[in-house]
Scaffold this active site. Structure first.
Site, PDB file in Angstrom:
ATOM      1  N   ASP A 194       7.340 -23.747  80.123  1.00  0.00           N
ATOM      2  CA  ASP A 194       6.609 -23.272  80.737  1.00  0.00           C
ATOM      3  C   ASP A 194       5.172 -22.942  79.293  1.00  0.00           C
ATOM      4  O   ASP A 194       4.698 -22.303  79.280  1.00  0.00           O
ATOM      5  CB  ASP A 194       6.784 -21.760  81.358  1.00  0.00           C
ATOM      6  CG  ASP A 194       7.741 -22.160  83.003  1.00  0.00           C
ATOM      7  OD1 ASP A 194       7.894 -23.397  82.938  1.00  0.00           O
ATOM      8  OD2 ASP A 194       8.434 -21.668  82.812  1.00  0.00           O
TER       9      ASP A 194
ATOM     10  N   ASP B  56       7.088 -27.416  88.056  1.00  0.00           N
ATOM     11  CA  ASP B  56       7.661 -26.338  88.735  1.00  0.00           C
ATOM     12  C   ASP B  56       6.244 -27.061  89.809  1.00  0.00           C
ATOM     13  O   ASP B  56       6.458 -26.807  90.990  1.00  0.00           O
ATOM     14  CB  ASP B  56       7.122 -25.308  88.000  1.00  0.00           C
ATOM     15  CG  ASP B  56       7.487 -24.924  86.854  1.00  0.00           C
ATOM     16  OD1 ASP B  56       9.429 -25.556  87.313  1.00  0.00           O
ATOM     17  OD2 ASP B  56       7.908 -24.244  86.621  1.00  0.00           O
TER      18      ASP B  56
END
Length: 174
Positions: free
Chosen positions: A124, A142
């Site tokens: 991330d 995502d």
């Protein structure tokens, strides 16, 4: 047109979109891994930073603190979602909005599965915040999943509002 050609013709644009999501997702993750050290933050805007974080769980780090079984669990879920989405797209023609939604979710799911298989965690790097309030860090995969889910909801609203036509078997003949 043969059944095989018809199926390939029907799937090609949506698999192409999923492939673009996967390439963008993986390219940005590789770039962030090369540019940033783990945990490093680079301010981009007063409410947005690039940061390099690893998520062993699912969305919002759900189950990230577990012993490792979650890697297999979320990989299996991602692969199952992949198979189900391809099956849905292959079954018959669907409205474009619905197919866009599925293609984005498909690309995002595969992008995160690649991370889990290759690294044991998801990379991330996008971090939004306001003062002391932080949204959990996320990535392109995502984002594609969230946009795809929103498009599924929008598609459902659009279809519910569309006038219902009478099925051909129930029409009266003049």
């Amino acid at each position: 047109m043969s059944v095989r050609h018809s199926l390939a013709h029907r799937l090609a644009p949506w698999l192409g979109i999923a492939f673009i999501v996967i390439v963008l997702d993986q390219a940005t993750k590789i770039a962030m891994e090369r540019l940033l050290a783990f945990g490093e933050r680079v301010r981009v805007l007063p409410f947005f930073d690039f940061t390099l974080l690893y998520n062993k769980g699912a969305a919002f780090s759900f189950l990230a603190d577990q012993s490792g079984w979650q890697r297999v669990f979320f990989t299996v879920i991602g692969l199952g979602a992949t198979a189900f989405i391809v099956w849905l797209l292959a079954r018959r023609e669907h409205p474009r909005l619905f197919c866009w939604a599925l293609a984005l979710i498909l690309g995002g799911a595969i992008g995160n599965v690649i991370d889990r298989l290759a690294y044991g965690h998801v990379i991330d790097f996008l971090l939004f915040y306001w003062q002391r309030f932080y949204w959990p860090a996320f990535n392109i995969a995502d984002s594609a999943i969230v946009v795809g889910a929103a498009l599924l909801v929008l598609d459902e609203f659009v279809r519910k509002r569309a006038p219902q036509s009478t099925p051909p078997t129930q029409r009266l003949v003049d």
